[in-house]
Write an enzyme that holds these catalytic residues in place. Structure first.
Site, PDB file in Angstrom:
ATOM      1  N   GLU A  50      -7.422   3.930  12.635  1.00  0.00           N
ATOM      2  CA  GLU A  50      -6.280   3.752  13.527  1.00  0.00           C
ATOM      3  C   GLU A  50      -6.177   4.912  14.502  1.00  0.00           C
ATOM      4  O   GLU A  50      -7.046   5.778  14.540  1.00  0.00           O
ATOM      5  CB  GLU A  50      -4.989   3.548  12.741  1.00  0.00           C
ATOM      6  CG  GLU A  50      -4.660   4.617  11.703  1.00  0.00           C
ATOM      7  CD  GLU A  50      -3.424   4.241  10.896  1.00  0.00           C
ATOM      8  OE1 GLU A  50      -2.314   4.249  11.478  1.00  0.00           O
ATOM      9  OE2 GLU A  50      -3.562   3.935   9.696  1.00  0.00           O
ATOM     10  N   ASP A  53       0.853  -1.182   0.000  1.00  0.00           N
ATOM     11  CA  ASP A  53       0.000   0.000   0.000  1.00  0.00           C
ATOM     12  C   ASP A  53       0.887   1.229   0.000  1.00  0.00           C
ATOM     13  O   ASP A  53       2.000   1.209   0.531  1.00  0.00           O
ATOM     14  CB  ASP A  53      -0.977  -0.004   1.179  1.00  0.00           C
ATOM     15  CG  ASP A  53      -0.301   0.048   2.535  1.00  0.00           C
ATOM     16  OD1 ASP A  53       0.062   1.163   2.972  1.00  0.00           O
ATOM     17  OD2 ASP A  53      -0.135  -1.009   3.163  1.00  0.00           O
ATOM     18  N   ASP A  88      -9.514   3.161   6.663  1.00  0.00           N
ATOM     19  CA  ASP A  88      -8.353   3.087   7.543  1.00  0.00           C
ATOM     20  C   ASP A  88      -8.726   3.651   8.910  1.00  0.00           C
ATOM     21  O   ASP A  88      -8.854   4.863   9.083  1.00  0.00           O
ATOM     22  CB  ASP A  88      -7.207   3.882   6.906  1.00  0.00           C
ATOM     23  CG  ASP A  88      -5.913   3.825   7.694  1.00  0.00           C
ATOM     24  OD1 ASP A  88      -5.919   3.329   8.837  1.00  0.00           O
ATOM     25  OD2 ASP A  88      -4.881   4.294   7.167  1.00  0.00           O
TER      26      ASP A  88
END
Length: 252
Positions: free
Chosen positions: A147, A56, A145
């Protein structure tokens, strides 16, 4: 690629670019809070097990030398498209189209900032700026995503119930726009601190764990779909299945 461009390519096969504010790479906060950065070596012999290897990237990699990574055995890529509703990756076209043109199956990802705006709002921004999906056999569903907060409290000031609501709103809106459920990227540690909901019925999970084994999975997921196992010299990922299963995920 021009000779000047080639001069910027290092051993990692990427042209390095200076990061900008509100450009956080996938896993950047995982490495900060849970450790990482070391180079993890696992068995990458494609004949040894039914897995597919990929990478990625974000603007931190600049213009990526995709033939180099193809030569390293990488067969899929996820490319950062957006963050919150204020950032778009300026290298997105080169990275997203370049990975496709070299033969990889590719997808886009969105770095969530749940304290900035609603989940549905960020899903719309993602889809409108590269995060869509098409049944061309080469495009993976978008990835969300989730996080650690780069700017403050770990869970963005949200309760577990509030985070559940935010993620569900993003996921539902993405599905309404694309007919696909987004992949959720996270770590077991962050998820256990910030989320209590069960998303395993619809959303594939992408686990971040910089180790030689994937370890314990986040709540309720019986198996992982992707595993980010190293961040050196670039984010390294493994798809949990043979190449035809990766194609099936792309095709929906």
């Amino acid at each position: 690629m021009t000779s000047a461009g080639l001069a910027l390519i290092g051993l990692a096969g990427t042209a390095q670019a200076a990061p900008v504010v509100e450009d956080h790479a996938m896993g950047s906060q995982m490495a900060k809070h849970e450790g990482g950065g070391q180079r993890i070596v696992i068995d990458t012999d494609p004949s040894a097990q039914a897995v597919v290897y990929g990478i990625d990237v974000s603007s931190h990699q600049g213009n990526v030398d995709w033939p180099y990574w193809w030569g390293q055995g990488k067969r899929f890529a996820y490319v950062k498209a957006t963050e919150s509703t204020t950032y778009r990756n300026p290298y997105f076209a080169q990275q997203y189209n370049g990975s496709y043109n070299v033969g990889m199956i590719r997808g886009a990802y969105h770095f969530a900032l749940p304290d900035r705006s609603a989940g549905a709002t960020q899903a719309d921004y993602f889809v409108n700026n590269g995060g869509g999906w098409s049944r061309d056999g080469k495009t993976l569903p978008g990835a969300l995503d989730m996080e650690y907060n780069p700017y403050g409290s770990t869970c963005y000031g949200l309760s577990k119930a509030g985070m559940n609501t935010w993620i569900k709103a993003f996921s539902d809106r993405y599905h309404a726009r694309t007919t696909r459920w987004p992949v959720i990227y996270t770590s077991t540690s962050w998820w256990s601190q910030c989320v209590s909901g069960d998303f395993s019925a619809n959303n594939p999970v992408w686990v971040a764990r910089y180790s030689s084994t994937v370890g314990t999975l986040p709540h309720a997921w019986p198996y992982y779909t992707f595993w980010q196992y190293s961040s050196s010299p670039i984010d390294q990922n493994q798809f949990n299945g043979a190449y035809d299963r990766l194609q099936a995920l792309a095709n929906g």
